[in-house]
Design a protein around this motif. Structure first.
Motif, PDB file in Angstrom:
ATOM      1  N   ILE A   4      67.112  -8.839 -50.912  1.00  0.00           N
ATOM      2  CA  ILE A   4      65.926  -9.550 -50.709  1.00  0.00           C
ATOM      3  C   ILE A   4      65.198  -8.853 -49.711  1.00  0.00           C
ATOM      4  N   VAL A   5      63.947  -8.294 -49.777  1.00  0.00           N
ATOM      5  CA  VAL A   5      63.148  -7.510 -48.881  1.00  0.00           C
ATOM      6  C   VAL A   5      61.899  -8.526 -48.601  1.00  0.00           C
ATOM      7  N   VAL A   6      61.670  -8.748 -47.311  1.00  0.00           N
ATOM      8  CA  VAL A   6      60.422  -9.548 -46.894  1.00  0.00           C
ATOM      9  C   VAL A   6      59.631  -9.078 -45.844  1.00  0.00           C
ATOM     10  N   PHE A   7      58.578  -9.086 -46.245  1.00  0.00           N
ATOM     11  CA  PHE A   7      57.256  -8.385 -45.291  1.00  0.00           C
ATOM     12  C   PHE A   7      56.992  -9.550 -44.486  1.00  0.00           C
ATOM     13  N   LEU A   8      56.972  -9.484 -43.111  1.00  0.00           N
ATOM     14  CA  LEU A   8      56.428 -10.534 -42.111  1.00  0.00           C
ATOM     15  C   LEU A   8      55.090 -10.187 -41.454  1.00  0.00           C
ATOM     16  N   ASN A   9      54.128 -11.275 -41.104  1.00  0.00           N
ATOM     17  CA  ASN A   9      53.536 -11.100 -40.076  1.00  0.00           C
ATOM     18  C   ASN A   9      54.122 -11.546 -38.776  1.00  0.00           C
ATOM     19  N   ASP A  10      53.566 -12.018 -37.847  1.00  0.00           N
ATOM     20  CA  ASP A  10      54.309 -12.384 -36.448  1.00  0.00           C
ATOM     21  C   ASP A  10      54.695 -13.796 -36.535  1.00  0.00           C
ATOM     22  N   SER A  30      69.745  -9.262 -46.946  1.00  0.00           N
ATOM     23  CA  SER A  30      68.160  -9.359 -46.790  1.00  0.00           C
ATOM     24  C   SER A  30      67.775  -8.449 -45.840  1.00  0.00           C
ATOM     25  N   GLN A  31      66.452  -7.855 -46.008  1.00  0.00           N
ATOM     26  CA  GLN A  31      65.991  -6.643 -45.103  1.00  0.00           C
ATOM     27  C   GLN A  31      64.434  -7.502 -44.705  1.00  0.00           C
ATOM     28  N   PHE A  32      64.291  -7.577 -43.628  1.00  0.00           N
ATOM     29  CA  PHE A  32      63.026  -7.970 -43.028  1.00  0.00           C
ATOM     30  C   PHE A  32      62.250  -6.753 -42.438  1.00  0.00           C
ATOM     31  N   VAL A  33      60.899  -6.785 -42.816  1.00  0.00           N
ATOM     32  CA  VAL A  33      60.068  -5.915 -42.361  1.00  0.00           C
ATOM     33  C   VAL A  33      58.752  -6.447 -41.752  1.00  0.00           C
ATOM     34  N   GLN A  34      58.226  -5.919 -40.694  1.00  0.00           N
ATOM     35  CA  GLN A  34      57.259  -6.436 -40.003  1.00  0.00           C
ATOM     36  C   GLN A  34      56.038  -5.436 -40.569  1.00  0.00           C
ATOM     37  N   ARG A  35      54.968  -6.194 -40.970  1.00  0.00           N
ATOM     38  CA  ARG A  35      53.990  -5.532 -41.554  1.00  0.00           C
ATOM     39  C   ARG A  35      53.304  -4.576 -40.351  1.00  0.00           C
ATOM     40  N   LYS A  36      53.341  -4.808 -39.030  1.00  0.00           N
ATOM     41  CA  LYS A  36      52.598  -4.023 -38.150  1.00  0.00           C
ATOM     42  C   LYS A  36      53.421  -2.709 -37.702  1.00  0.00           C
ATOM     43  N   SER A  37      54.596  -2.807 -38.419  1.00  0.00           N
ATOM     44  CA  SER A  37      55.461  -1.530 -38.269  1.00  0.00           C
ATOM     45  C   SER A  37      55.003  -0.367 -39.431  1.00  0.00           C
ATOM     46  N   LEU A  38      54.361  -1.028 -40.408  1.00  0.00           N
ATOM     47  CA  LEU A  38      53.852   0.205 -41.162  1.00  0.00           C
ATOM     48  C   LEU A  38      52.441   0.195 -41.445  1.00  0.00           C
ATOM     49  N   ARG A  39      51.866  -0.035 -40.376  1.00  0.00           N
ATOM     50  CA  ARG A  39      50.423   0.155 -40.390  1.00  0.00           C
ATOM     51  C   ARG A  39      49.850   1.363 -39.877  1.00  0.00           C
ATOM     52  N   ASN A  40      50.662   1.820 -39.205  1.00  0.00           N
ATOM     53  CA  ASN A  40      50.232   3.217 -38.669  1.00  0.00           C
ATOM     54  C   ASN A  40      50.758   4.441 -39.629  1.00  0.00           C
ATOM     55  N   PHE A  41      50.008   5.209 -40.150  1.00  0.00           N
ATOM     56  CA  PHE A  41      50.240   6.059 -41.207  1.00  0.00           C
ATOM     57  C   PHE A  41      51.046   7.275 -40.806  1.00  0.00           C
ATOM     58  N   LYS A  42      50.963   7.734 -39.565  1.00  0.00           N
ATOM     59  CA  LYS A  42      51.749   8.833 -39.079  1.00  0.00           C
ATOM     60  C   LYS A  42      53.340   8.391 -38.867  1.00  0.00           C
ATOM     61  N   THR A  43      53.410   7.162 -38.512  1.00  0.00           N
ATOM     62  CA  THR A  43      54.953   6.800 -38.333  1.00  0.00           C
ATOM     63  C   THR A  43      55.428   5.896 -39.570  1.00  0.00           C
TER      64      THR A  43
END
Length: 66
Positions: A4-10, A30-43
């Protein structure tokens, strides 16, 4: 499901409760991903690659092969 992959805000409180539930009740990785970590296109591509490796490991894959 295999994972289960979950995208989180803060929301730290939501993370703790959901992680505990998934671990104790569902016994599903499960894998949790913070949305802010994917906002920067370069990284975001690099971070997505790391997330992919983590997901692969959690479902029994091998991270690197020679």
């Amino acid at each position: 499901p295999q994972i289960i992959v979950v995208f989180l805000n803060d929301r730290e409180d939501f993370y703790d409760e959901l992680k505990r539930f998934l671990y104790s009740e569902c016994t599903c990785p499960s894998q949790f991903v913070q949305r802010k970590s994917l906002r920067n296109f370069k990284t975001s591509r690099t971070i997505a690659g790391y997330i992919n490796v983590q997901i692969s490991l959690k479902i029994g894959g091998v991270p690197w092969k020679v």
